[in-house]
Design a protein around this motif. Structure first.
Motif, PDB file in Angstrom:
ATOM      1  N   GLN A 121      42.534  33.280  38.454  1.00  0.00           N
ATOM      2  CA  GLN A 121      42.111  34.712  38.848  1.00  0.00           C
ATOM      3  C   GLN A 121      40.693  34.939  38.439  1.00  0.00           C
ATOM      4  O   GLN A 121      40.013  35.602  39.524  1.00  0.00           O
ATOM      5  CB  GLN A 121      42.928  35.532  37.931  1.00  0.00           C
ATOM      6  CG  GLN A 121      44.440  35.805  38.130  1.00  0.00           C
ATOM      7  CD  GLN A 121      45.061  36.722  37.007  1.00  0.00           C
ATOM      8  OE1 GLN A 121      45.054  36.267  36.106  1.00  0.00           O
ATOM      9  NE2 GLN A 121      45.758  37.969  37.515  1.00  0.00           N
ATOM     10  N   LYS A 122      39.957  34.302  37.771  1.00  0.00           N
ATOM     11  CA  LYS A 122      38.693  34.347  37.526  1.00  0.00           C
ATOM     12  C   LYS A 122      37.832  33.864  38.628  1.00  0.00           C
ATOM     13  O   LYS A 122      36.908  34.769  39.281  1.00  0.00           O
ATOM     14  CB  LYS A 122      38.081  33.369  36.242  1.00  0.00           C
ATOM     15  CG  LYS A 122      36.757  33.607  35.856  1.00  0.00           C
ATOM     16  CD  LYS A 122      35.744  32.437  36.458  1.00  0.00           C
ATOM     17  CE  LYS A 122      36.298  31.004  35.981  1.00  0.00           C
ATOM     18  NZ  LYS A 122      35.574  30.091  36.755  1.00  0.00           N
TER      19      LYS A 122
ATOM     20  N   SER B 268      38.034  36.510  41.631  1.00  0.00           N
ATOM     21  CA  SER B 268      37.100  37.517  41.355  1.00  0.00           C
ATOM     22  C   SER B 268      35.646  37.193  41.778  1.00  0.00           C
ATOM     23  O   SER B 268      34.847  37.908  42.390  1.00  0.00           O
ATOM     24  CB  SER B 268      37.048  38.118  39.730  1.00  0.00           C
ATOM     25  OG  SER B 268      38.162  38.303  39.452  1.00  0.00           O
ATOM     26  N   ILE B 269      35.311  35.822  41.434  1.00  0.00           N
ATOM     27  CA  ILE B 269      33.913  35.517  41.835  1.00  0.00           C
ATOM     28  C   ILE B 269      33.797  35.027  43.391  1.00  0.00           C
ATOM     29  O   ILE B 269      32.889  35.493  43.995  1.00  0.00           O
ATOM     30  CB  ILE B 269      33.742  33.881  41.185  1.00  0.00           C
ATOM     31  CG1 ILE B 269      33.416  34.217  39.539  1.00  0.00           C
ATOM     32  CG2 ILE B 269      32.458  33.432  41.704  1.00  0.00           C
ATOM     33  CD1 ILE B 269      33.301  33.137  38.641  1.00  0.00           C
TER      34      ILE B 269
ATOM     35  N   ARG C 126      33.084  38.068  45.311  1.00  0.00           N
ATOM     36  CA  ARG C 126      31.738  38.541  45.165  1.00  0.00           C
ATOM     37  C   ARG C 126      30.587  37.592  46.176  1.00  0.00           C
ATOM     38  O   ARG C 126      29.433  38.160  46.185  1.00  0.00           O
ATOM     39  CB  ARG C 126      31.084  38.352  43.736  1.00  0.00           C
ATOM     40  CG  ARG C 126      31.906  39.139  42.613  1.00  0.00           C
ATOM     41  CD  ARG C 126      31.110  40.569  42.535  1.00  0.00           C
ATOM     42  NE  ARG C 126      31.940  41.599  41.614  1.00  0.00           N
ATOM     43  CZ  ARG C 126      31.647  42.645  41.793  1.00  0.00           C
ATOM     44  NH1 ARG C 126      30.804  43.111  42.420  1.00  0.00           N
ATOM     45  NH2 ARG C 126      32.272  43.697  40.922  1.00  0.00           N
TER      46      ARG C 126
ATOM     47  N   ASP D  93      28.641  36.662  38.212  1.00  0.00           N
ATOM     48  CA  ASP D  93      29.398  37.485  39.140  1.00  0.00           C
ATOM     49  C   ASP D  93      30.481  38.368  38.703  1.00  0.00           C
ATOM     50  O   ASP D  93      31.341  38.795  39.459  1.00  0.00           O
ATOM     51  CB  ASP D  93      29.655  36.631  40.409  1.00  0.00           C
ATOM     52  CG  ASP D  93      28.542  36.168  41.077  1.00  0.00           C
ATOM     53  OD1 ASP D  93      27.702  37.046  41.643  1.00  0.00           O
ATOM     54  OD2 ASP D  93      28.640  35.046  41.514  1.00  0.00           O
ATOM     55  N   LEU D  94      30.546  38.120  37.493  1.00  0.00           N
ATOM     56  CA  LEU D  94      31.581  39.143  36.719  1.00  0.00           C
ATOM     57  C   LEU D  94      30.972  40.084  35.743  1.00  0.00           C
ATOM     58  O   LEU D  94      29.823  39.512  35.055  1.00  0.00           O
ATOM     59  CB  LEU D  94      32.643  38.019  35.810  1.00  0.00           C
ATOM     60  CG  LEU D  94      33.460  37.212  36.641  1.00  0.00           C
ATOM     61  CD1 LEU D  94      34.433  36.312  35.640  1.00  0.00           C
ATOM     62  CD2 LEU D  94      34.205  37.623  37.803  1.00  0.00           C
TER      63      LEU D  94
ATOM     64  N   ARG E 169      34.854  41.534  31.469  1.00  0.00           N
ATOM     65  CA  ARG E 169      35.548  40.450  32.359  1.00  0.00           C
ATOM     66  C   ARG E 169      35.316  39.177  31.853  1.00  0.00           C
ATOM     67  O   ARG E 169      36.268  38.411  31.446  1.00  0.00           O
ATOM     68  CB  ARG E 169      35.156  40.561  33.901  1.00  0.00           C
ATOM     69  CG  ARG E 169      36.201  39.695  34.762  1.00  0.00           C
ATOM     70  CD  ARG E 169      37.401  40.287  34.883  1.00  0.00           C
ATOM     71  NE  ARG E 169      38.250  39.588  35.772  1.00  0.00           N
ATOM     72  CZ  ARG E 169      38.857  38.470  35.611  1.00  0.00           C
ATOM     73  NH1 ARG E 169      38.817  37.755  34.279  1.00  0.00           N
ATOM     74  NH2 ARG E 169      39.561  37.594  36.542  1.00  0.00           N
TER      75      ARG E 169
END
Lengths: 244, 331
Positions: free
Chosen positions: A11-12, A15-16, A19, B115-116, B120
């Protein structure tokens, strides 16, 4: 093995990835390019009167193999980023300091590269099938897609090929020190699959659902071997002390 | 103010050590050695860190400080020797997970996901440390508020200054309420204000009972916040409190400033309890063993000889002098 930790890592990474424009574009562009490009080729051949859709049936089945190749290509950029990218951002040391096993980390990385690749590939394949069905139905009188061969291509061979590519890339990326090198090595994975397609076109092998299932069985075995191999060769210490 | 974190089972260093029956020793290393090929990075290191103390490892670049932390954090193996954290054996695979759960690590590179968002980043690590959701959320809020970055929790870490990133990295290491915190050069490259915030925060953590292992080459920082310091240059050259280290090198000296040092005073002192070793203008420097007993006698002797005492002060070598003498092996 704690699967929730692997899912957390995946999941991390999702998210990256969201982006990073280059990753988003590669996820969208490649399958859509195949979908639109192959549809255009079929339309052009029929439009010029070189063949009818009925005559192009075997080719239309074989075209689905491009989506299998697509999974190996797209996953290369994601998987190559997985370990080397963490090292490049210096984020691997704190990750390795957590109570997370090598297997959990590697599985998380595999999921992170596998799921987006499969989803985007299936989206491209669906677009391709809708376009081709719309073009060919008046000629054929029925919807060509979906059919068993394509189903095996997309639902069995493509995920296994993708998994093979992801695992190989994760293995490679844990052994090299920069993303570009990892992508270059990982990119070679496309060659055997392209070779299979060419062999099918030259009729050295017949890429029907039976052959595909045999290939898939081999891939399944290779996937299992690769996962254990990558876990066995994942050396935290070498990653931390030898990479620059 | 942030909501307080509810802890059903306090995970302080003392509690951790008590569970293991360690009588206050939370980290122990004996003859710890690490070689990389022909290069010996850490040689025969023996030390202990008591629970609740701030132990500083002071040394130049390349002294092996990071290697020590990586060995203790189970990130790299040791070549020989042994080390224990909370009674768990460093290097024993069965103990590695237990050690990782009980320590927090702030590496020399912050290693955050740029990027978080800050929130997060912390949430991700909280999940890996298996913190329950409510405790995780409370801990994130508490530490981000303590470090003054709560208002920026939703911004991408990539937009943060070095100081803010370092704060987030420290919060990340604390998210699971570890017993021991390893900090590898936590104030390197920070401006003075950010350095002070980090140092003050470290002292707050000490008050909470955390044991802190601090790698630094900042002498001032080591002197200000460390209870004990080890001077490392591949080998452990000295270990002790800042005062002990200073006294071990320079002995104890007392400086007495007089209005005027006369020959009569100097002659009288020859008969007295202590003789000055050095005269610098109107200052006399005495060697003392027990300053609390000897200083009044010295002052009394000076006054009896007609001297007018202006100041009495302790003269010690600075930690910098101590450090340089050890590292450069000066006499």
């Amino acid at each position: 093995m704690n699967l929730s930790k692997s899912w957390t890592i995946a999941q991390k990474d999702f998210s990256i990835f969201r982006r990073k424009r280059s990753i988003v574009y590669s996820l969208l562009a490649f399958p859509m390019g195949i979908a639109l490009g192959l549809s255009a080729v079929l339309w052009l051949v029929v439009h010029r009167g070189d063949a009818t859709y009925a005559q192009l049936g075997p080719l239309m089945d074989a075209f689905a193999f491009f989506f299998t190749i697509s999974t190996t290509t797209i996953s290369t950029s994601l998987a190559a980023y997985s370990i080397v990218g963490e090292k490049a951002e210096k984020s691997l040391e704190p990750l390795l300091a957590t109570p997370t096993t090598d297997g959990e980390i590697l599985l998380g990385k595999v999921i992170a590269a596998f799921l987006p690749t499969i989803v985007s590939t299936l989206m491209g394949a669906v677009v391709f099938m809708i376009i081709v069905d719309a073009l060919s139905r008046p000629d054929l009188g029925y919807f060509f897609y979906p059919n068993w061969t394509v189903a095996v291509f997309l639902l069995v061979a493509a995920p296994l090929a993708c998994l093979f590519s992801v695992e190989l890339n994760v293995l490679v990326s844990s052994r090299v020190t920069d993303v570009r090198t990892a992508q270059q090595f990982g990119g070679l994975i496309v060659l055997p699959f392209a070779g299979l397609y060419v062999a099918g076109e030259l009729q050295i092998i017949i890429l029907d659902s039976t052959t595909l299932l045999k290939i898939s069985a081999i891939l399944l075995l290779a996937d299992a071997v690769l996962f254990f191999l990558s876990r066995a060769t994942f050396q935290r210490e070498a990653i931390l002390t030898q990479w620059r | 103010m942030g909501r307080p974190v509810r802890r059903t089972a306090p995970n302080t260093a003392a509690a951790f050590a008590a569970r293991r029956g360690l009588e206050g020793r939370l980290i122990e290393a004996e003859n710890l050695t690490r070689k990389f090929g022909d290069l010996t990075a850490v040689d025969d290191l023996s030390f202990r860190v008591n629970d609740g103390e701030i132990f500083g490892l002071l040394g130049p670049n390349g002294a092996g400080k990071t290697t020590v932390v990586r060995m203790l954090a189970c990130l790299i193996s040791k070549s020989s020797g042994s080390a224990r954290i909370g009674g768990l054996e460093v290097g024993r695979p069965a103990d590695a997970m237990g050690i990782r759960k009980s320590i927090g690590l702030v590496p020399d590179n912050v290693g955050l996901y740029e990027d978080l968002s800050a929130y997060r980043n912390l949430d991700f690590f909280g999940k890996l440390y298996e913190c329950p959701p409510a405790a995780r959320a409370a801990a994130i809020e508490r530490f981000l508020r303590m470090l003054g970055v709560w208002e920026k929790r939703d911004l991408l870490v990539g937009t943060f200054s070095k100081g803010m990133k370092q704060k987030i990295a420290i919060a990340r290491a604390l998210i699971h309420d570890p017993s021991v915190l390893f900090l590898d050069e936590p104030t390197a490259n920070l401006d003075p204000e950010a350095s002070k915030t980090v140092r003050d925060f470290i002292l707050e953590l000490k008050k909470e009972g955390k044991t802190i292992f601090l790698n630094t080459h900042n002498l001032d920082e080591a002197q200000r916040i460390c209870d004990r310091i080890g001077i490392l240059n591949t080998r452990l050259l000295a270990v002790g409190s800042p005062t002990e280290l200073e006294e071990a090198v320079g002995g104890r000296k007392v400086v007495v400033q007089l209005e005027e040092v006369t020959d009569h005073i100097l002659a009288a002192l020859k008969e007295g309890p202590a003789r000055p070793v050095v005269r610098e203008g109107n200052r006399l420097i005495f060697d003392v063993v027990d300053p609390e007993r000897e200083n009044p006698a010295i002052v009394e002797a000076l006054v009896r000889a007609g001297g007018r005492v202006q100041f009495v002060s302790r003269l010690s070598p600075t930690l910098e002098e101590v450090y340089l003498r050890h590292v450069r092996r000066l006499p």
